[in-house]
Motif scaffolding. Structure first.
Motif, mmCIF file in Angstrom:
data_model
loop_
_atom_site.group_PDB
_atom_site.id
_atom_site.type_symbol
_atom_site.label_atom_id
_atom_site.label_comp_id
_atom_site.label_asym_id
_atom_site.label_seq_id
_atom_site.Cartn_x
_atom_site.Cartn_y
_atom_site.Cartn_z
ATOM 1 N N LEU A 70 0.698 -1.259 0.047
ATOM 2 C CA LEU A 70 -0.125 -0.016 0.057
ATOM 3 C C LEU A 70 0.729 1.315 0.086
ATOM 4 C CD1 LEU A 70 -2.805 -0.948 2.486
ATOM 5 C CD2 LEU A 70 -3.011 -0.784 0.219
ATOM 6 N N TRP A 71 1.943 1.148 0.658
ATOM 7 C CA TRP A 71 2.799 2.372 0.924
ATOM 8 C C TRP A 71 3.382 2.653 -0.575
ATOM 9 C CZ3 TRP A 71 4.854 6.512 2.586
ATOM 10 C CH2 TRP A 71 6.206 6.850 2.243
ATOM 11 N N PHE A 72 3.731 1.685 -1.315
ATOM 12 C CA PHE A 72 4.424 1.573 -2.805
ATOM 13 C C PHE A 72 3.241 2.231 -3.603
ATOM 14 C CE2 PHE A 72 8.082 -0.490 -1.227
ATOM 15 C CZ PHE A 72 9.116 0.356 -1.707
ATOM 16 N N VAL A 73 2.196 1.756 -3.366
ATOM 17 C CA VAL A 73 1.144 2.141 -4.488
ATOM 18 C C VAL A 73 0.754 3.595 -4.010
ATOM 19 C CG1 VAL A 73 -1.393 2.245 -4.719
ATOM 20 C CG2 VAL A 73 -0.182 0.041 -4.570
ATOM 21 N N LEU A 74 0.761 4.121 -2.839
ATOM 22 C CA LEU A 74 0.428 5.740 -2.664
ATOM 23 C C LEU A 74 1.630 6.564 -3.073
ATOM 24 C CD1 LEU A 74 -1.284 7.693 -1.320
ATOM 25 C CD2 LEU A 74 0.126 7.480 0.956
ATOM 26 N N CYS A 75 2.889 5.767 -3.082
ATOM 27 C CA CYS A 75 3.856 6.645 -3.433
ATOM 28 C C CYS A 75 3.918 6.633 -4.908
ATOM 29 C CB CYS A 75 5.323 5.747 -3.301
ATOM 30 S SG CYS A 75 5.813 6.137 -1.509
ATOM 31 N N GLY A 76 3.523 5.679 -5.766
ATOM 32 C CA GLY A 76 3.281 5.880 -7.055
ATOM 33 C C GLY A 76 2.519 6.963 -7.588
ATOM 34 N N PHE A 77 1.269 7.025 -6.878
ATOM 35 C CA PHE A 77 0.235 8.027 -7.254
ATOM 36 C C PHE A 77 0.789 9.230 -6.946
ATOM 37 C CE2 PHE A 77 -2.814 4.530 -7.319
ATOM 38 C CZ PHE A 77 -3.533 5.177 -8.602
ATOM 39 N N ILE A 78 1.212 9.638 -5.945
ATOM 40 C CA ILE A 78 1.917 10.731 -5.399
ATOM 41 C C ILE A 78 3.165 11.317 -6.378
ATOM 42 C CG2 ILE A 78 3.041 12.062 -3.663
ATOM 43 C CD1 ILE A 78 1.487 10.575 -1.628
ATOM 44 N N HIS A 79 4.058 10.426 -6.550
ATOM 45 C CA HIS A 79 5.231 10.569 -7.501
ATOM 46 C C HIS A 79 4.916 10.818 -8.827
ATOM 47 C CE1 HIS A 79 7.723 9.813 -3.740
ATOM 48 N NE2 HIS A 79 7.859 8.541 -4.066
ATOM 49 N N PHE A 80 3.995 9.940 -9.573
ATOM 50 C CA PHE A 80 3.949 10.105 -10.944
ATOM 51 C C PHE A 80 2.811 11.188 -11.318
ATOM 52 C CE2 PHE A 80 2.093 8.588 -14.892
ATOM 53 C CZ PHE A 80 3.189 8.554 -15.523
ATOM 54 N N PHE A 81 1.619 11.119 -10.259
ATOM 55 C CA PHE A 81 0.739 12.206 -10.861
ATOM 56 C C PHE A 81 0.806 13.281 -10.397
ATOM 57 C CE2 PHE A 81 -1.227 7.902 -11.627
ATOM 58 C CZ PHE A 81 -1.610 7.942 -12.859
ATOM 59 N N PHE A 82 0.999 13.652 -8.893
ATOM 60 C CA PHE A 82 1.191 14.730 -8.250
ATOM 61 C C PHE A 82 2.361 15.497 -8.563
ATOM 62 C CE2 PHE A 82 1.214 17.414 -4.081
ATOM 63 C CZ PHE A 82 0.303 18.050 -4.425
ATOM 64 N N GLU A 83 3.336 14.753 -8.312
ATOM 65 C CA GLU A 83 4.666 15.401 -8.370
ATOM 66 C C GLU A 83 5.068 15.499 -10.097
ATOM 67 O OE1 GLU A 83 7.770 14.700 -5.067
ATOM 68 O OE2 GLU A 83 6.384 12.655 -5.261
ATOM 69 N N GLY A 84 4.384 14.555 -10.474
ATOM 70 C CA GLY A 84 4.634 14.724 -12.255
ATOM 71 C C GLY A 84 3.799 15.993 -12.735
ATOM 72 N N TYR A 85 2.945 16.295 -12.110
ATOM 73 C CA TYR A 85 1.947 17.442 -12.590
ATOM 74 C C TYR A 85 2.951 18.679 -12.311
ATOM 75 C CZ TYR A 85 -1.247 21.296 -11.927
ATOM 76 O OH TYR A 85 -2.006 22.651 -12.133
ATOM 77 N N PHE A 86 3.563 18.652 -11.111
ATOM 78 C CA PHE A 86 4.503 19.898 -10.906
ATOM 79 C C PHE A 86 5.548 19.837 -11.805
ATOM 80 C CE2 PHE A 86 8.547 21.372 -9.258
ATOM 81 C CZ PHE A 86 8.047 22.739 -8.798
ATOM 82 N N ALA A 87 6.398 18.872 -12.036
ATOM 83 C CA ALA A 87 7.264 18.707 -13.066
ATOM 84 C C ALA A 87 6.871 19.507 -14.516
ATOM 85 C CB ALA A 87 7.958 17.343 -12.914
ATOM 86 N N TYR A 88 5.817 18.978 -14.937
ATOM 87 C CA TYR A 88 5.471 19.429 -16.018
ATOM 88 C C TYR A 88 4.646 20.765 -16.208
ATOM 89 C CZ TYR A 88 2.718 19.251 -20.706
ATOM 90 O OH TYR A 88 2.097 19.540 -21.673
ATOM 91 N N ASN A 89 4.169 21.353 -15.059
ATOM 92 C CA ASN A 89 3.758 22.741 -14.971
ATOM 93 C C ASN A 89 4.360 23.792 -14.104
ATOM 94 O OD1 ASN A 89 0.895 22.212 -16.423
ATOM 95 N ND2 ASN A 89 0.983 20.843 -14.825
ATOM 96 N N TYR A 90 5.945 23.266 -13.889
ATOM 97 C CA TYR A 90 6.422 23.972 -13.233
ATOM 98 C C TYR A 90 6.450 25.780 -13.206
ATOM 99 C CZ TYR A 90 10.443 24.427 -16.425
ATOM 100 O OH TYR A 90 11.192 24.493 -17.318
ATOM 101 N N HIS A 91 6.506 26.008 -14.409
ATOM 102 C CA HIS A 91 6.520 27.602 -15.258
ATOM 103 C C HIS A 91 5.528 28.203 -15.128
ATOM 104 C CE1 HIS A 91 5.013 24.877 -18.255
ATOM 105 N NE2 HIS A 91 4.528 25.966 -18.900
ATOM 106 N N GLN A 92 4.298 27.656 -14.645
ATOM 107 C CA GLN A 92 3.283 28.526 -14.369
ATOM 108 C C GLN A 92 2.470 28.089 -13.156
ATOM 109 O OE1 GLN A 92 0.337 27.488 -17.421
ATOM 110 N NE2 GLN A 92 1.115 25.240 -17.962
#
Length: 234
Positions: A70-92
């Motif tokens: 469960l820890w790794f599932v949660l990490c997967g969602f946070i890292h890929f989707f939430f942090e990935g969102y930031f990495a893609y939209n950091y300039h705005q």
């Protein structure tokens, strides 16, 4: 009456250091408790769904193994989707008004680097999203299926998380102590709840998983060596 420039800049947004430029900044529509509630609800739904799937696929899986998956599932969602969102939209980020954007702006009250295109934060989050996100999903699958590569992969991911978090704390602390620049608002809540607590999970849990991985890997090699010596003695 003339308003001092630094006061006017401070009033434009709530982030520190005072007057840090945030082009096109738009204030959040939701307040802190609402956004924390949204994040907690989302995490609960993810964990609940993952638990049901794991319990159906592998009902006999030990509780500690289930929690680790469960820890790794949660990490997967946070890292890929939430942090990935930031990495893609950091300039705005200062102008983003969708729910992820507002969540990041709320967290940025503890670290304004997330709104200023800071080179370390952007690259660190990009690496986290691209590597530790997908690999976390894979590791969760390995745990549920008892794959022999589970512990090596668990060690790699946990070490990456631990190292990234240490650098995150270290760069911010170095800037505060040496350059006297503080990215967090002065209220204790933002420092201890957001900056310290929210990131401490990726120090404590990966640290425990690294120890577990090393122990299991050491036992496996010890068994192989024992078997090889036994074969040579025949």
């Amino acid at each position: 009456m003339t308003v001092a420039p630094e006061i006017a800049m401070e009033a434009a947004h709530p982030y520190f250091p005072l007057g840090v430029p945030l082009p096109a900044y738009i204030a959040n529509e939701f307040n802190g408790p609402q956004l924390v509630g949204v994040f907690a609800t989302g995490a609960s739904v993810i964990l609940g769904a993952a638990f049901l799937i794991i319990n159906r696929v592998r009902p006999t899986l030990a509780k500690t193994e289930t929690l680790t998956a469960l820890w790794f599932v949660l990490c997967g969602f946070i890292h890929f989707f939430f942090e990935g969102y930031f990495a893609y939209n950091y300039h705005q980020m200062p102008s983003r008004m969708d729910i992820f954007g507002q969540l990041w702006k709320e967290y940025a009250l503890s670290d304004s680097r997330y709104l200023t295109q800071d080179s370390f934060v952007v690259t660190m989050e990009a690496v986290t999203a691209l590597f530790w996100g997908p690999l976390s999903f894979l590791c969760a699958g390995f745990i549920v299926t008892s794959h022999p590569m589970r512990y090596p992969l668990q060690l790699i991911i946990s070490l990456g998380q631990f190292y990234g978090d240490v650098l995150y704390y270290a760069t911010c602390t170095f800037t505060a102590m040496v350059d006297k620049i503080h990215f967090c608002r002065p209220e204790d809540f933002y420092y201890w709840a957001y900056y310290v607590l929210c990131n401490a999970f990726w120090i404590v849990i990966p640290g425990m998983l690294m120890i577990s991985s090393v122990k299991h890997t050491g036992r496996a090699f010890a068994q192989v060596q024992k078997a090889e010596k036994a074969n040579k003695g025949k």
